[in-house]
Design an enzyme around this catalytic site. Structure first.
Site, short mmCIF file in Angstrom:
data_model
loop_
_atom_site.label_atom_id
_atom_site.label_comp_id
_atom_site.label_asym_id
_atom_site.label_seq_id
_atom_site.Cartn_x
_atom_site.Cartn_y
_atom_site.Cartn_z
N GLY A 133 -0.53 -4.02 1.21
CA GLY A 133 -0.51 -3.16 2.39
C GLY A 133 -0.19 -1.75 1.96
N THR A 191 -4.83 11.96 5.40
CA THR A 191 -6.26 11.65 5.51
C THR A 191 -6.39 10.24 6.08
OG1 THR A 191 -6.30 10.93 3.19
CG2 THR A 191 -7.01 13.19 3.67
N PHE A 228 0.31 -6.24 -11.73
CA PHE A 228 -0.47 -6.56 -10.54
C PHE A 228 -1.07 -7.97 -10.60
CE2 PHE A 228 0.00 -2.06 -10.25
CZ PHE A 228 0.03 -1.80 -8.88
N CYS A 260 -1.99 3.40 0.87
CA CYS A 260 -3.03 3.74 -0.11
C CYS A 260 -4.13 2.69 -0.23
CB CYS A 260 -2.39 3.98 -1.47
SG CYS A 260 -1.30 5.41 -1.53
N GLU A 312 -2.91 12.54 -6.68
CA GLU A 312 -1.58 11.99 -6.95
C GLU A 312 -1.70 10.50 -7.24
OE1 GLU A 312 -0.01 9.74 -4.83
OE2 GLU A 312 -1.45 9.77 -3.18
N LYS A 372 6.45 -3.06 0.76
CA LYS A 372 6.98 -3.32 -0.58
C LYS A 372 8.45 -2.90 -0.58
CE LYS A 372 6.11 -0.39 -3.90
NZ LYS A 372 5.44 0.48 -4.89
N LYS A 432 10.80 19.06 11.74
CA LYS A 432 10.90 18.50 10.40
C LYS A 432 11.41 19.55 9.41
CE LYS A 432 7.63 15.73 8.83
NZ LYS A 432 6.36 15.24 8.22
#
Length: 447
Positions: free
Chosen positions: A271, A87, A263, A274, A162, A334, A36
């Site tokens: 989905g 995480t 929203f 997050c 963030e 999205k 990477k």
């Protein structure tokens, strides 16, 4: 300006590193994945994010942004070290902190002077304290061995969550609603303001708090938005039963300043990387604290039911699905991202193929990811770069993700391609009146 190291060149790490360099900081991004790093050095961006390549290219050319697979090299040059590793969710819904722990311990094994260690990854409440303990344990081992003098490797831990939306991450980082700095140490707070000096000069709101509150802010924000999405989806479902139109309802309640219009767009469920992960982690935290979060738990359940409800909607309209061919537009969770983590399309496509449907799917950015995420049903699905090619001889068209190119489709052409003019508009892009005038059987959400 500050010297910064970013551990992790995934979504959060790469966007944060590139944008912090754009603010004038000297940034070194480090990742254990040498392949990477080699790609990034060549200017190849491993994720799909509009505008990111330009920021990386510009700051690499200005020598403000560098890439390496050597943490000691990155740490030696930097006063501020961001931990921006994954995480992922554990089986019980809690956040897996193993990557964070590995990063923290690796830092503790190499630093020789004062550093600010910043939790940029989304982490549960109390993680800053754990990072501090992990660092101290590694530093103590070095002092005991005589490799380090007592107090030589001083540090402070800061929580700096963030708030990046995939598909708009560069804009979100450079024009944030707020910057949250969680620390009890004035020295660390002052240096963090220097890192974000460009935003501070632009009068971006700063929220200065303790690490636990900063961690809670991140989870609470995502949970609230997830609840809002599940709420409007449930109201949309009730609209279908009562004759109300969710478009008018959402507009009517969104005009209330206490609620706001964002929203409040019904669809097949949320989905991504997050909302699903963070809501489950927050629920786990609540249970561990003997305070169950019933509203968040209900939102999670409603979201999973919403995805399955879309399949029921399709089956109710088409009847027996076995042997049918259905075109699906949009695979990513999205628009403007190739990310398919927990995307509604995955649930919908798997359920359709389980009922004997052949799926012809199109997406501008997510096909590569879709092929490995859906490899278990590869025999029942075909992928197409061109959305019109995907529609050929299909018994119905389903719009799952509202990419811009799907907002202005040629329905005269589509009517000729489909074996039957049936449209399931799961994002309410079009209107029933227009579609019925074109001869389509139109099925939306909440209408």
């Amino acid at each position: 300006m500050a010297s910064v190291a970013i551990i992790g060149t995934g979504y959060v790490g790469l966007v944060s590193g590139a944008c912090l360099a754009d603010f004038g900081n000297t940034v070194t991004c480090v990742d254990l994945d040498k392949n990477k790093i080699d790609l990034l050095k060549k200017g190849e961006i491993p994720i799909y994010e509009p505008g990111l390549a330009d920021v990386v290219t510009r700051n690499t050319a200005l020598n403000r942004l560098r890439f390496t697979d050597s943490l000691p090299e990155a740490a030696a040059k930097s006063e501020v070290i961001f931990i921006a590793v994954g995480t992922p969710p554990s089986e019980d819904g809690s956040a897996d902190l193993s990557y964070v722990e590995n990063a923290a311990r690796a830092i503790g094994r190499i630093i020789n002077s004062y550093k600010i260690i910043v939790d940029k990854s989304t982490v549960p409440i109390g993680t800053a304290g754990k990072v501090k303990r992990w660092l101290k344990e590694e530093i103590a081992k070095r002092v005991e061995c005589g490799d380090l003098k007592e107090g030589e490797a001083d540090f402070d831990v800061v929580s700096n969550p963030e708030f990046l939306r995939e598909g708009a991450a560069v804009q979100d980082f450079t024009h944030p609603d707020r910057i949250v700095i969680g620390t009890d140490k004035e020295r660390a707070r002052t240096i963090m303001k220097d890192v974000y000096r460009s935003l501070y000069l632009n009068e971006t709101p700063y929220i200065e708090t303790n690490p636990e509150s900063a961690e809670m802010i991140k989870y609470a924000a995502n949970a609230f938005l997830a609840v809002k999405i599940s709420f409007i989806n449930e109201i949309a479902n009730l609209c279908e039963k009562t004759g109300a139109d969710i478009r008018d309802v959402a507009k009517g309640i969104g005009r209330d300043g206490r609620i706001g219009g964002k929203f409040l767009h019904p669809g097949p469920g949320y989905g991504g990387s997050c909302f699903p992960k963070d809501t489950r982690a927050l629920v786990r935290t609540g249970r561990d604290a003997a305070f169950p979060l019933s509203i968040v738990e209900a939102a999670i359940l409603a979201n999973e039911e919403q995805k399955n409800r879309m399949v029921i909607k399709i089956e109710n309209a088409l009847g027996t699905l076995h042997g049918k061919t259905i075109a699906v537009l949009g695979l990513s969770f999205k628009p403007n991202t190739g990310d398919m983590r927990e995307a509604p399309s995955l649930t919908i496509i798997r359920a359709l193929t389980a009922k004997g449907v052949r799926v012809r799917a199109a997406d501008p950015a997510a096909i590569a990811e879709a092929k490995w995420r859906l490899k278990s049903i590869a025999a029942s699905i075909e992928f197409f770069e061109d959305e019109y090619e995907a529609m050929a001889a299909a018994d119905a068209l389903v719009i799952v993700t509202e990419w811009n190119q799907y907002r202005n489709l040629d329905f005269d052409r589509i009517k000729k391609l489909l074996s039957a003019p049936v449209l399931f508009d799961l994002r309410n892009i079009y209107t029933r009146k227009d579609m019925e005038e074109k001869g389509f059987s139109y099925h939306a959400v909440g209408q």
